[in-house]
Design an enzyme around this catalytic site. Structure first.
Site, PDB file in Angstrom:
ATOM      1  CG  PHE A  29     -37.958  36.819  16.196  1.00 26.77           C
ATOM      2  CD1 PHE A  29     -37.464  38.095  15.983  1.00 26.77           C
ATOM      3  CD2 PHE A  29     -38.954  36.350  15.360  1.00 26.77           C
ATOM      4  CE1 PHE A  29     -37.956  38.889  14.948  1.00 26.77           C
ATOM      5  CE2 PHE A  29     -39.448  37.140  14.326  1.00 26.77           C
ATOM      6  CZ  PHE A  29     -38.958  38.406  14.119  1.00 26.77           C
ATOM      7  N   PRO A  67     -26.672  52.780   9.789  1.00 29.09           N
ATOM      8  CG  PRO A  67     -26.197  55.037  10.068  1.00 29.09           C
ATOM      9  CD  PRO A  67     -25.690  53.796   9.392  1.00 29.09           C
ATOM     10  N   GLY A 113     -29.863  44.348  18.006  1.00 25.86           N
ATOM     11  CA  GLY A 113     -30.910  43.406  17.606  1.00 25.86           C
ATOM     12  C   GLY A 113     -32.061  43.308  18.592  1.00 25.86           C
ATOM     13  CD  GLU A 114     -31.174  39.783  21.677  1.00 29.26           C
ATOM     14  OE1 GLU A 114     -31.720  38.894  22.315  1.00 29.26           O
ATOM     15  OE2 GLU A 114     -29.948  39.866  21.523  1.00 29.26           O
TER      16      GLU A 114
END
Ligand code: MOS
Length: 752
Positions: free
Chosen positions: A250, A645, A717-718
């Site tokens: 993270f 996906p 990712g974010e």
């Protein structure tokens, strides 16, 4: 919506592809950093400062040193030299806490390492660490939650270079606000949040003469190599960093923290491999956290809903020594059309550990404030918040006059509204009911950066018909192993099960950090170039090997598809498996290398490159028992072409779950007495768990962004975390009538 190019119909790109590393993970074959064992390995446990401000006067190690199994107790006097690392140009040698461990006797935050106990077992090292006694000259710590702007110059240093405190400015924001017919002036607060990946930070360091090898739980082996080389005065080639599997990060594992040089220094002193695993409590103290922010939003609009002024002025907290910039204004200047705008920030130093990147750094707390303000002013205007956003859709990036490389934000909003059933929303508070529950519906938009980091890769075609693709990037649980295999398969036609992926080792060609949601977009150009070069090399073998069916031809006459070399004019039906050609030539493998420069954060970009998206959220509210639940989420993402996906939806769902934590649970609380993060464990620091997670419907618009790379893939990712908290607080308001502007929303906020 785009359709798949028929010529790519056998391509793994764009198909739901299960993780190629999945079997290794579920059978326990995947080795995480702390799983590695080496002969003679010792264990290190740091001793943490129990004050947050003052001086370390003495460390008494006598009792600890006498304990059974203890090899040494290191402190400032006996650890040996650890040099300071400095930033390098081009996104290299990044580090969020620069002061080397034990460099001085000044304590700036609770949990700062003051000693390191080393023993034959972890248990003995822990007991010894607990037996170390420290005396301090203690001063009152400043962990004040309310943030006043510090006394900073107009340009300040940050982890990534100098930044202007007035980040963006156009028109006359103050004047236009003063004259705006409808105004909103509110302040939004986000708390300090702590990264809590399942896997703890861990390092095993070992020396062979002047060469240092680190097994390290890092999101960036290449960067870690550069930082550690400088900290030990070594050439880069004398440092190797390995990170094969991570239980996520993270952002907390992007760059090395002080325990890494500490482990390396102790291993050097003792001449043995040394393992150091950071405890969950230390995870709250010494390996970064998301800054607390306080963001004043002023929005002015005409009565028919056109924004005329937007001011975003924010303050965040930071540690005493470091320069991490929590860029809450990242998305503000371009997200909506507004002629008068100002984005500025200030900083407030506190006796806390270094702040750091955390999933969607800057933009995530920033979009909580900007999207909340958009919802609130839409309510004042009595305009539907979806419609209000569409009314203020920009034609170009108004902060720099550039066209967007690819922006389909309005389609995100319309698609999300349709899928959610938004048209059935009645705006009055508490007006929607289902099965005895009060419903709240809210929505918000999202944005995140796009581009590529510098990256290199290598690809081999081998005589057994397998392909190996290598890049010193990492898979932090997001699916990078699988993406690299998909890319290699795309170029060679070899099925995934015959592709070997090597990553997570700084010996491999330099790869990007697993950060900024940029790893996937960054590896496409170098992997494709490497594949082209390897194929070119193969075709030379095909036309030069005596006995090859292609000796009469030129390499240009040939092609490779589905693993077969064939004559272009004849098609692949009579093609020869490339492994056969290599075996016939007595060639074990042909290789190709590729590299590409960084395009993210360019000083003179041609396009404004971002991903976009939105979330629609339903909460249920039971006032009788004060129970709030998130019951349904619809998310639509415009993030370029989606290569996988299956993994992509997984990413976005995980981010939405994390966004629920941001809205409702997560908050690091500092004790005013000693400056300690007091809820530094997984019982008291609440996060969303499976039982909290509602159905999350994720749609990708899947428009390729050709300005980014050959496949048009951006990153995911974010962005899934951006905007979630604003959508939830809007839904909470719709259900309860309470506007919560300081996260997380607590039940007591709703007891009216
Ligand atoms: Mo992300 S905060 O760049 O790991």
């Amino acid at each position: 919506m785009t359709t798949t190019d028929p010529s790519l119909s056998t391509s793994p790109i764009g198909r739901d592809t299960p993780r190629i590393d999945g079997p290794r993970k579920v059978t326990g074959l995947a080795q995480y950093t702390s799983d590695y064992h080496f002969p003679g390995m010792l264990y290190g446990v740091p001793v943490e400062a129990t004050i947050a401000n003052g001086k370390l006067l003495a460390v008494d190690t006598a009792a600890a040193e006498k304990m059974s199994g203890v090899r040494a107790v290191f402190h400032r006097g006996n650890i040996g030299r650890i040099f300071r690392s400095t930033p390098a140009p081009g996104f290299d040698r990044v580090c969020e806490e620069r002061r080397p461990p034990f460099e001085d006797d000044v304590i700036h935050y609770y949990g700062q390492y003051i000693a390191l106990a080393v023993a034959d077992t972890f248990e003995a090292a822990k007991a010894a660490a607990d037996a170390v006694r420290a005396t301090y000259a203690k001063e009152a710590p400043n962990v004040e939650a309310h943030l006043e702007a510090g006394n900073d110059p107009p340009v300040v240093l940050s982890t990534y270079g100098p930044v202007e405190r007035v980040q963006s400015k156009r028109g006359d924001a103050e004047g236009a606000f003063a004259n705006a017919p409808v105004k909103l002036d509110e302040t939004y607060v986000t708390p300090a949040e702590t990264h809590n990946p399942l896997e703890l930070h861990a390092t095993t360091a070992m020396w062979d003469g002047d060469s240092l090898t680190l097994y390290d739980s890092t999101q960036g082996v290449v960067n870690a190599r550069s930082v550690l080389a400088q900290m030990f005065g070594l050439a880069k080639e004398n440092v190797r960093v390995i990170s094969k599997f991570l239980g996520s990060g993270f952002g907390g594992k992007l760059y090395p923290w002080t325990h890494v040089p500490l482990a390396a220094a102790a291993a050097r002193q003792l001449g043995k491999p040394l393992k150091l695993v950071v405890s969950r409590k230390m995870m709250f103290q010494s390996v970064g956290h998301r800054a607390r922010t306080q963001q004043r939003m002023r929005l002015g609009a005409t009565r028919d809903g056109k924004l005329v002024s937007l001011m975003h002025d924010y303050v965040y907290h930071m540690s005493m020594l470091d320069d991490y910039h929590e860029d809450c204004g990242e998305a503000t200047p371009f997200h909506y059309s507004v002629p008068n705008l100002r984005v500025s920030f200030a900083r407030a130093r506190r006796n806390i550990g270094a702040t750091a990147d955390m999933r969607g750094p800057g933009a995530v707390p920033g979009l909580y404030a900007t999207e909340s303000a958009m919802n609130e002013i839409a309510e004042l205007l009595k305009i539907d918040p979806v419609k209000f956003r569409i009314l203020n859709e920009p034609k170009l990036d108004e902060s720099n006059g550039l066209q967007f490389s690819s922006r389909h934000y309005v389609e995100c909003l319309n698609t999300g509204a349709d899928k959610f059933g938004w048209s059935r929303r009645t705006p009055e508070i508490g007006s929607m009911k289902r099965e005895g529950l009060t419903l709240g519906w809210g929505m918000a938009g999202a944005a995140w950066i796009a581009g590529t980091f510098a990256a290199a890769a290598n690809l081999q075609l081998r005589d057994d018909g397998t392909v190996r693709v290598a890049c010193a990037t990492q898979d932090i649980g997001t699916g990078t192993y699988t993406i690299l295999a998909q890319l290699a398969s795309q170029k060679t036609g070899v099925p995934l099960e015959r592709i070997v992926v090597e990553l997570g080792d700084s010996l491999l060609p330099d790869g990007p950090i697993s950060g900024g949601s940029l790893a996937t977009s960054s590896v496409i150009p170098p992997v494709f170039k490497a594949a082209d070069q390897a194929i070119a090399s193969l075709l030379i073998v095909a036309v030069t090997t005596p006995g090859s069916p292609f000796v009469e031809h030129k390499p240009d006459d040939l092609a490779l598809k589905a693993g077969l070399v064939f004559i272009k004019t004849e098609g692949p039906a009579r093609g020869v498996p490339f492994g056969d050609l290599l075996r016939r030539a007595n060639v074990r493998l042909v290789t190709g290398s590729g590299s590409a420069e960084m395009t993210a954060f360019a000083s003179n970009p041609k396009f404004s490159k971002h991903s976009f998206g939105c979330h629609f959220v339903e909460v249920t509210w039971q006032p009788e028992i004060a129970r709030l639940r998130v019951s349904r989420v619809v998310t639509v993402m415009d993030a370029g072409r989606i290569l996988n996906p299956l993994a992509g939806r997984n990413q976005i769902q995980g981010a939405v779950v994390m966004g629920m934590g941001m809205a409702l649970f997560e908050e690091t609380i500092y004790d005013r007495q000693n400056g300690a993060p007091i809820n530094s464990n997984l019982a008291d620091y609440m996060m969303t768990v499976n039982a909290d997670a509602p159905p999350i419907d994720v749609t990708f618009l899947d428009y390729p962004d050709k300005e980014i790379n050959e496949l048009g893939a951006r990153g995911i990712g974010e962005i899934g975390l951006a905007g979630v908290a604003a959508a939830i607080t809007e839904a909470v308001h719709h259900a309860t009538g309470v506007r919560v502007r300081e996260l997380p929303v607590k039940i007591e906020d709703l007891l009216t």
